[in-house]
Design a protein around this motif. Structure first.
Motif, PDB file in Angstrom:
ATOM      1  N   PRO A  10      39.046   0.441 -14.537  1.00 16.05           N
ATOM      2  CA  PRO A  10      39.200  -0.874 -13.917  1.00 16.05           C
ATOM      3  C   PRO A  10      40.221  -0.897 -12.776  1.00 16.05           C
ATOM      4  N   GLU A  11      41.311  -0.122 -12.927  1.00 12.52           N
ATOM      5  CA  GLU A  11      42.334  -0.080 -11.865  1.00 12.52           C
ATOM      6  C   GLU A  11      41.717   0.397 -10.560  1.00 12.52           C
ATOM      7  N   ALA A  12      40.949   1.491 -10.668  1.00  9.19           N
ATOM      8  CA  ALA A  12      40.315   2.078  -9.481  1.00  9.19           C
ATOM      9  C   ALA A  12      39.361   1.066  -8.872  1.00  9.19           C
ATOM     10  N   LEU A  13      38.643   0.346  -9.718  1.00 13.20           N
ATOM     11  CA  LEU A  13      37.700  -0.646  -9.228  1.00 13.20           C
ATOM     12  C   LEU A  13      38.435  -1.754  -8.469  1.00 13.20           C
ATOM     13  N   ARG A  14      39.539  -2.215  -9.041  1.00 16.69           N
ATOM     14  CA  ARG A  14      40.310  -3.278  -8.360  1.00 16.69           C
ATOM     15  C   ARG A  14      40.789  -2.801  -7.000  1.00 16.69           C
ATOM     16  N   LEU A  16      39.297  -0.719  -5.036  1.00 18.06           N
ATOM     17  CA  LEU A  16      38.165  -0.703  -4.093  1.00 18.06           C
ATOM     18  C   LEU A  16      37.862  -2.092  -3.547  1.00 18.06           C
ATOM     19  N   PHE A  17      38.260  -3.132  -4.317  1.00 18.53           N
ATOM     20  CA  PHE A  17      37.905  -4.502  -3.929  1.00 18.53           C
ATOM     21  C   PHE A  17      39.122  -5.385  -3.752  1.00 18.53           C
ATOM     22  N   SER A  18      40.242  -4.865  -3.286  1.00 24.32           N
ATOM     23  CA  SER A  18      41.419  -5.733  -3.219  1.00 24.32           C
ATOM     24  C   SER A  18      40.987  -7.015  -2.494  1.00 24.32           C
ATOM     25  N   THR A  19      41.098  -8.154  -3.187  1.00 26.14           N
ATOM     26  CA  THR A  19      40.600  -9.409  -2.632  1.00 26.14           C
ATOM     27  C   THR A  19      41.568 -10.544  -2.897  1.00 26.14           C
ATOM     28  N   ARG A  20      41.601 -11.505  -1.975  1.00 19.30           N
ATOM     29  CA  ARG A  20      42.456 -12.682  -2.137  1.00 19.30           C
ATOM     30  C   ARG A  20      41.620 -13.931  -2.344  1.00 19.30           C
ATOM     31  N   THR A  21      40.304 -13.769  -2.421  1.00 18.44           N
ATOM     32  CA  THR A  21      39.434 -14.938  -2.512  1.00 18.44           C
ATOM     33  C   THR A  21      39.094 -15.201  -3.975  1.00 18.44           C
ATOM     34  N   PRO A  22      39.358 -16.402  -4.473  1.00 22.87           N
ATOM     35  CA  PRO A  22      39.082 -16.693  -5.891  1.00 22.87           C
ATOM     36  C   PRO A  22      37.649 -16.357  -6.302  1.00 22.87           C
ATOM     37  N   ALA A  23      36.660 -16.740  -5.484  1.00 23.56           N
ATOM     38  CA  ALA A  23      35.265 -16.504  -5.861  1.00 23.56           C
ATOM     39  C   ALA A  23      35.004 -15.011  -5.999  1.00 23.56           C
ATOM     40  N   PHE A  24      35.600 -14.220  -5.121  1.00 23.05           N
ATOM     41  CA  PHE A  24      35.341 -12.783  -5.191  1.00 23.05           C
ATOM     42  C   PHE A  24      36.155 -12.135  -6.300  1.00 23.05           C
ATOM     43  N   ARG A  25      37.336 -12.715  -6.593  1.00 20.62           N
ATOM     44  CA  ARG A  25      38.137 -12.185  -7.691  1.00 20.62           C
ATOM     45  C   ARG A  25      37.354 -12.304  -9.006  1.00 20.62           C
ATOM     46  N   ALA A  26      36.632 -13.408  -9.148  1.00 19.64           N
ATOM     47  CA  ALA A  26      35.822 -13.598 -10.358  1.00 19.64           C
ATOM     48  C   ALA A  26      34.739 -12.523 -10.435  1.00 19.64           C
ATOM     49  N   VAL A  27      34.162 -12.173  -9.286  1.00 19.88           N
ATOM     50  CA  VAL A  27      33.154 -11.104  -9.244  1.00 19.88           C
ATOM     51  C   VAL A  27      33.770  -9.783  -9.714  1.00 19.88           C
ATOM     52  N   VAL A  28      34.964  -9.485  -9.210  1.00 23.70           N
ATOM     53  CA  VAL A  28      35.608  -8.208  -9.558  1.00 23.70           C
ATOM     54  C   VAL A  28      35.934  -8.164 -11.052  1.00 23.70           C
ATOM     55  N   THR A  30      34.272  -9.551 -13.424  1.00 20.39           N
ATOM     56  CA  THR A  30      33.020  -9.258 -14.133  1.00 20.39           C
ATOM     57  C   THR A  30      32.668  -7.778 -13.976  1.00 20.39           C
ATOM     58  N   LEU A  31      32.820  -7.255 -12.767  1.00 24.49           N
ATOM     59  CA  LEU A  31      32.502  -5.837 -12.530  1.00 24.49           C
ATOM     60  C   LEU A  31      33.336  -4.932 -13.440  1.00 24.49           C
ATOM     61  N   GLU A  32      34.609  -5.292 -13.624  1.00 27.82           N
ATOM     62  CA  GLU A  32      35.481  -4.483 -14.481  1.00 27.82           C
ATOM     63  C   GLU A  32      34.894  -4.336 -15.879  1.00 27.82           C
ATOM     64  N   LYS A  33      34.292  -5.435 -16.355  1.00 27.05           N
ATOM     65  CA  LYS A  33      33.731  -5.401 -17.710  1.00 27.05           C
ATOM     66  C   LYS A  33      32.467  -4.558 -17.774  1.00 27.05           C
ATOM     67  N   LEU A  34      31.879  -4.273 -16.617  1.00 33.84           N
ATOM     68  CA  LEU A  34      30.569  -3.625 -16.603  1.00 33.84           C
ATOM     69  C   LEU A  34      30.635  -2.128 -16.348  1.00 33.84           C
ATOM     70  N   ILE A  35      31.826  -1.606 -15.973  1.00 31.59           N
ATOM     71  CA  ILE A  35      31.814  -0.206 -15.526  1.00 31.59           C
ATOM     72  C   ILE A  35      31.357   0.766 -16.607  1.00 31.59           C
ATOM     73  N   HIS A  59      29.285   2.826 -10.136  1.00 32.96           N
ATOM     74  CA  HIS A  59      28.992   4.217 -10.482  1.00 32.96           C
ATOM     75  C   HIS A  59      30.250   5.088 -10.439  1.00 32.96           C
ATOM     76  N   VAL A  60      30.955   5.063  -9.310  1.00 34.30           N
ATOM     77  CA  VAL A  60      32.085   5.995  -9.168  1.00 34.30           C
ATOM     78  C   VAL A  60      33.248   5.638 -10.094  1.00 34.30           C
ATOM     79  N   CYS A  61      33.327   4.384 -10.548  1.00 36.36           N
ATOM     80  CA  CYS A  61      34.425   4.018 -11.445  1.00 36.36           C
ATOM     81  C   CYS A  61      34.034   4.135 -12.922  1.00 36.36           C
ATOM     82  N   GLY A  62      32.768   4.418 -13.199  1.00 38.73           N
ATOM     83  CA  GLY A  62      32.291   4.419 -14.582  1.00 38.73           C
ATOM     84  C   GLY A  62      32.184   5.809 -15.197  1.00 38.73           C
TER      85      GLY A  62
END
Ligand SMILES: Nc1ncnc2c1ncn2[C@@H]1O[C@H](COP(=O)(O)OP(=O)(O)O)[C@@H](O)[C@H]1O
Ligand SMILES: [Mg+2]
Length: 327
Positions: A10-14, A16-28, A30-35, A59-62
């Motif tokens: 999950p750290e690596a995934l975060r 890759l997507f360093s984001t400041r947008t709430p909507a996109f943070r929610a996406v990230v 969810t992605l963390e839970k899916l790796i 893929h690369v984080c899983g």
């Protein structure tokens, strides 16, 4: 493709997507839970919003990172070749089958199968593909030996609206099977707070790629990039910054290196911003008020478009009001 060297988890995934947008943070989140789970994931979003990037990041984080990532571009394989391309064939199955040939599904071998633009899967093959995904096995065309499909499956779709008459659409049962979890990527215009960080990252990458010096983005450049609505999303931003890195002569990336025909065209707000050389705060204020105006003063809708909470928008308006009165 996100760099493999960034590591897994999950750290690596975060990162890759360093984001400041709430909507996109929610996406990230969810992605963390899916790796590391094998549920089928459907990624949707406008062209250039980062669907391939998300699939590759998962893929690369899983756990399957060391195995192949096989992308099948469903919209570009000619329909009559689709089946043999995916499933492979045995010698003699049809006139041109001079030798056995493994299909793309065989090459996944424990990795990730990325079905890109599933709206392009030929109608005649959708039932067969559904069966393969459910049973996790298939045979080559003309073959009898069952081959295991050992893969995490990710699919993408730009739009799944009903197709125009005469062209195909996706069967509901296949869509449900592929979209156990759906990730909806917001367009870049709803991620205004991420534009500066993305632009800086693309500038750094482009400088290295084109053997140019690393140069900062001028404030006016960032203001213009943040105000533009980006119909081509992250892909368009990447190519605009790429171009600026190549064309710029100065020590900073200035508006002079931006493409006039798109970025600086017409748009009244952008044009006056660049004439007036507004600060980012001023640009933010005027842009937010223009958005509010465009939705008839509806605060919730404006906040959603601006990628901030309604509360934040109310606070900002209060601050702007005080500043106006102080003048
Ligand atoms: N969050 C991100 N960080 C860095 N680069 C990104 C990000 N999202 C997308 N990109 C880059 O933007 C471009 C377009 O993304 P892509 O995944 O191909 O979009 P789509 O598949 O939705 O059309 C690619 O070059 C991709 O690497
Ligand atoms: Mg894509």
């Amino acid at each position: 493709m996100p760099a493999r060297s960034s590591g897994r988890g999950p750290e690596a995934l975060r990162r890759l997507f360093s984001t400041r947008t709430p909507a996109f943070r929610a996406v990230v989140r969810t992605l963390e839970k899916l790796i590391d789970v094998d549920v089928n994931v459907l990624v949707t979003g406008e062209s250039g919003s980062g669907k391939d990037y998300v699939a590759e990041a998962l893929h690369v984080c899983g756990v399957r990172a060391a195995r192949p990532f096989v992308r099948i571009d469903c919209s570009s394989i000619p329909p009559d070749l689709f089946e043999s391309e995916l499933f492979g064939f045995e010698k003699g199955t049809f006139t041109d089958a001079k030798a056995n040939k493994p299909g793309r599904l065989e090459s996944v071998r424990g990795g990730t199968l990325y079905l890109d633009e599933i709206g392009g899967i030929p109608a005649a093959l959708q039932a067969k593909l559904l069966r393969v995904i459910e049973q996790r096995q298939f045979t080559r065309l003309g073959g009898t030996r069952p081959i295991e499909l050992d893969a995490r499956i990710i699919a993408s779709a730009t739009d799944l609206e009903p197709r125009r008459q005469g062209s195909h659409s996706l069967r509901g049962d296949l869509l449900y099977r592929l979209s156990v979890v759906t990730i909806e990527l917001p367009p870049l215009r709803e991620r205004v707070d991420d534009i500066a960080a993305l632009a800086r990252r693309f500038a750094r990458d482009a400088a290295a790629r084109h053997h140019r010096p690393r140069r900062p983005l001028a404030d006016e450049t960032l203001a213009l990039l943040s105000a533009y609505p980006w119909p081509g999303n992250v892909r368009e931003l990447a190519s605009v910054v790429d171009r600026a890195v190549v064309l710029e002569d100065g020590s900073e990336l200035t508006p002079a290196s931006l493409p006039r025909e798109t970025l600086l065209r017409g748009d009244a707000l952008v044009a006056s911003a660049s004439r007036g050389l507004w600060t980012l705060a001023e640009l933010e204020r005027r842009y937010a008020l223009a958005v509010l105006d465009s939705v008839g003063g509806n605060g919730s809708r404006a906040a959603k478009i601006l990628g901030i909470s309604r509360k934040t928008l109310i606070e900002k308006r209060r601050r702007w009001g005080r500043a106006e009165r102080a003048k």
